[in-house]
Scaffold this motif. Structure first.
Motif, PDB file in Angstrom:
ATOM      1  N   LEU A 198      20.800  45.882  50.900  1.00 20.82           N
ATOM      2  CA  LEU A 198      19.622  45.808  50.644  1.00 20.82           C
ATOM      3  C   LEU A 198      18.686  44.665  50.239  1.00 20.82           C
ATOM      4  CD1 LEU A 198      17.314  49.014  50.622  1.00 20.82           C
ATOM      5  CD2 LEU A 198      17.296  49.030  48.124  1.00 20.82           C
ATOM      6  N   GLU A 199      19.236  44.020  49.341  1.00 23.93           N
ATOM      7  CA  GLU A 199      18.225  42.990  49.157  1.00 23.93           C
ATOM      8  C   GLU A 199      18.239  41.371  49.996  1.00 23.93           C
ATOM      9  OE1 GLU A 199      18.568  41.350  44.699  1.00 23.93           O
ATOM     10  OE2 GLU A 199      20.680  42.130  45.281  1.00 23.93           O
ATOM     11  N   GLN A 200      19.076  41.592  51.100  1.00 28.82           N
ATOM     12  CA  GLN A 200      19.280  41.162  52.201  1.00 28.82           C
ATOM     13  C   GLN A 200      18.668  41.309  53.302  1.00 28.82           C
ATOM     14  OE1 GLN A 200      23.622  40.177  52.873  1.00 28.82           O
ATOM     15  NE2 GLN A 200      23.689  38.794  50.846  1.00 28.82           N
ATOM     16  N   LYS A 201      18.811  42.636  53.817  1.00 29.95           N
ATOM     17  CA  LYS A 201      18.176  42.964  54.950  1.00 29.95           C
ATOM     18  C   LYS A 201      17.555  44.419  55.162  1.00 29.95           C
ATOM     19  CE  LYS A 201      21.839  40.968  56.949  1.00 29.95           C
ATOM     20  NZ  LYS A 201      21.547  39.809  58.019  1.00 29.95           N
ATOM     21  N   GLY A 202      16.954  45.012  54.091  1.00 28.45           N
ATOM     22  CA  GLY A 202      16.201  46.083  54.016  1.00 28.45           C
ATOM     23  C   GLY A 202      16.599  47.118  54.456  1.00 28.45           C
ATOM     24  N   PHE A 203      15.910  48.308  54.791  1.00 24.85           N
ATOM     25  CA  PHE A 203      15.421  49.336  55.019  1.00 24.85           C
ATOM     26  C   PHE A 203      15.541  49.297  56.837  1.00 24.85           C
ATOM     27  CE2 PHE A 203      14.576  50.186  50.992  1.00 24.85           C
ATOM     28  CZ  PHE A 203      14.542  50.498  50.485  1.00 24.85           C
ATOM     29  N   LYS A 204      15.207  49.490  57.755  1.00 21.32           N
ATOM     30  CA  LYS A 204      15.511  49.492  59.210  1.00 21.32           C
ATOM     31  C   LYS A 204      16.789  49.911  59.883  1.00 21.32           C
ATOM     32  CE  LYS A 204      13.761  46.919  63.502  1.00 21.32           C
ATOM     33  NZ  LYS A 204      13.200  45.848  64.309  1.00 21.32           N
ATOM     34  N   LEU A 205      18.173  49.274  59.230  1.00 20.77           N
ATOM     35  CA  LEU A 205      18.901  49.867  59.965  1.00 20.77           C
ATOM     36  C   LEU A 205      18.893  51.559  59.285  1.00 20.77           C
ATOM     37  CD1 LEU A 205      21.886  49.994  61.510  1.00 20.77           C
ATOM     38  CD2 LEU A 205      22.897  48.510  59.770  1.00 20.77           C
TER      39      LEU A 205
END
Length: 267
Positions: free
Chosen positions: A235-242
């Motif tokens: 979550l810290e690196q990529k966020g919620f899009k996936l």
């Protein structure tokens, strides 16, 4: 319900409880596919193993639960809306829990929101739980009530609610985890009481029920330990899009299955 069902549902619970994909929605659909959706004990089982997963939070964040009295005040404030709406809407919620189609549409709508949430709330000012005010805890608790609709995702609703109140992704996720502890503990105790109040079971059946609940909770707990750490890092690196993409695709698949076959009509 047999031991294979127990293991599958517990694995799903442990993997999805802390992801913004709705553990309840996945459990409803999985139960329907396995043909056990109408079983009253299955509904109880799905609630109880959530507590097993939630206990992973207590283990991983053990020191945080003894940091200050105000920490508990925030949790109590945050859980009040769920208690009130849960009591008022219990019968309607129980009906919704039987519908894979409700789950599917909630998946899609929630998925669309997750596609954009990182852009909407990209200027956080709160990075730790101790910075969260009592009013902010209450507002996040109101967001948690949205998860009474299966498929919405309790963690997803509270994390988005937290980010809407200027929490960073990590702070919002962790407070969501903390808030789950009293919420699911209370729900589990009430459902256990209601189930055994309305079901007169023999000693043999009761023994098997307890065995399934213990095994399921243990498996969910172990899997959740790994899932929490992995989720926070991602979550810290990529966020919620996936997660948004996954929810939309999963929702579409469920809708197609619902209208093209009888697989999901067993609840």
């Amino acid at each position: 319900m047999n031991i294979l069902h127990v293991l599958i549902l517990a694995l799903i619970e442990g993997l999805t409880e802390f992801l913004p994909v709705s553990s309840t929605g996945h459990l409803v659909v999985a139960s329907a596919i396995m043909g056990i959706g109408k079983d009253e004990f299955v509904k109880l089982f799905e609630i109880v193993i959530q507590l097993g997963a939630i206990l992973a939070v207590v283990v991983l964040y053990f020191k945080r639960f003894f940091r200050s009295f105000d920490f508990y005040v925030k949790l109590v404030i945050g859980v009040i809306p769920a208690v009130i709406f849960g009591v008022l809407l219990k019968k309607k919620i129980d009906i919704l829990l039987e519908s894979p189609l409700v789950v599917a549409f909630a998946f899609v709508i929630g998925g669309v929101i997750l596609l954009f949430v990182d852009k909407w709330f990209n200027k956080p000012t709160i990075n730790e739980e101790k910075q969260i005010s009592h009013m902010t805890a209450l507002k996040i608790g109101l967001f948690q009530c949205l998860a009474m609709v299966p498929g919405v995702s309790r963690s997803g609703a509270t994390i988005v609610g937290g980010m809407a109140q200027k929490l960073s992704r990590k702070a919002a996720a962790e407070f969501s985890f903390f808030l789950a502890v009293p919420t699911m503990f209370g729900a589990t105790l009430k459902d256990l009481y209601d189930f055994h109040k309305h079901n007169q079971l023999s000693a043999d059946v009761l023994h098997q029920d307890i065995k399934f609940l213990v095994i399921g909770s243990l498996v969910a707990f172990i899997v959740a330990l790994a899932a929490i750490k992995s989720f926070i890092t991602y979550l810290e690196q990529k966020g919620f899009k996936l997660f948004g993409i996954y929810r939309i695709l999963a929702g579409i698949v469920i809708i197609v299955l619902y209208y093209s076959s009888n697989v999901l009509h067993t609840v």
